[in-house]
Design an enzyme around this catalytic site. Structure first.
Site, PDB file in Angstrom:
ATOM      1  N   HIS A 141       0.839  -1.201   0.000  1.00 62.59           N
ATOM      2  CA  HIS A 141       0.000   0.000   0.000  1.00 62.59           C
ATOM      3  C   HIS A 141       0.873   1.250   0.000  1.00 62.59           C
ATOM      4  O   HIS A 141       2.080   1.183   0.216  1.00 62.59           O
ATOM      5  CB  HIS A 141      -0.937   0.020   1.209  1.00 62.59           C
ATOM      6  N   LYS A 145      -0.665   4.868   4.563  1.00 62.17           N
ATOM      7  CA  LYS A 145      -1.607   3.954   5.214  1.00 62.17           C
ATOM      8  C   LYS A 145      -1.224   3.747   6.672  1.00 62.17           C
ATOM      9  O   LYS A 145      -0.043   3.523   6.991  1.00 62.17           O
ATOM     10  CB  LYS A 145      -1.639   2.610   4.481  1.00 62.17           C
TER      11      LYS A 145
END
Length: 249
Positions: A141, A145
């Site tokens: 990600h 995040k």
């Protein structure tokens, strides 16, 4: 359907608003909520649940799990269905979700992608077909995040554990000795602007099977959330997820 977007100032909240304002799934945004003031001309926004006054068919939540209690308190008092698309919930918050589902229809999924729902089923089938194989999960990600591993990685791992009941999760391998029996390795990568990639690797001594899902745009998750809201409206109280929605089609 008339929706209220919780976390409307965030990346995913903005994506949901964009699609809803375009009429996707016949959705219309009647209000937004965020902890910080958000200036928008299209609909009113609030920073206090006690001041929200509008007719809502469903709440779509892409905020932060820390706000779950206040959100569910508002929704249960008003008897409004909720699509929870946040991740990283604590055990206490998970308990609140289960209790709220006894009072309202509540859709909860760690990932709003139909493709991820398919990946989950393929991972379970592969684990069943190769009961002695080693299994590793890698998720990637963007560098902003907050939670690691991702809720989707845990969703995949827990689904596989339905097949392998004795499975133990190992997060990274720093300082580890040789691989133990029934391990599922889970690894998180955070870099750049990666929307989301999840890979399940199943390996034996003679072959390797790789299952992978890659999200190209955040719109993917916004579309799924609106589909979940449309599905949830009119349902009896209870806890719903992506698998139940797919099976109902």
């Amino acid at each position: 359907m008339k929706i209220l977007i919780c976390g409307v100032g965030g990346r995913m909240g903005k994506e949901v608003a964009k699609l809803a304002l375009a009429g996707i799934r016949s959705a219309s945004v009647v209000a937004g909520y965020d902890v910080l003031p958000i200036d928008t001309r299209e609909f009113p926004t609030y920073t206090d649940w006690n001041t929200v006054e509008c007719d809502v068919d469903c709440i779509v939540d892409f905020s932060h799990h820390a706000g779950t209690e206040a959100l569910l308190d508002f929704a249960t008092r008003r008897k409004i269905p909720v699509v929870l698309a946040t991740t990283g919930h604590t055990d206490e918050e998970k308990s609140l979700i289960e209790q709220a589902a006894k009072q309202i229809p509540l859709f909860h999924s760690a990932n709003m992608s139909l493709g991820i729902a398919l990946l989950v089923e393929l991972a379970k089938l592969t684990a069943k077909t190769f009961p002695e194989a080693d299994i590793e999960i890698i998720e990637k990600h963007h560098n902003r995040k907050l939670d690691a591993p991702s809720g989707t990685a845990l969703l995949l791992a827990n689904a596989i554990r339905e097949i392998r009941e004795k499975a133990k999760f190992v997060f990274g391998r720093s300082g580890q000795a040789k691989r133990a029996e029934d391990e599922i390795g889970i690894h998180a990568i955070r870099m750049g602007n990666i929307v989301g990639e999840h890979e399940v690797i199943v390996g034996t001594d003679t072959q390797t099977i790789t299952l992978k899902h890659e999200a190209h745009s955040r719109s993917l998750f916004a579309e799924g959330a609106l589909a979940a809201a449309e599905y949830l409206i009119g349902k009896p109280c209870g806890l719903y997820d992506m698998k139940k929605m797919i099976e109902s089609d």
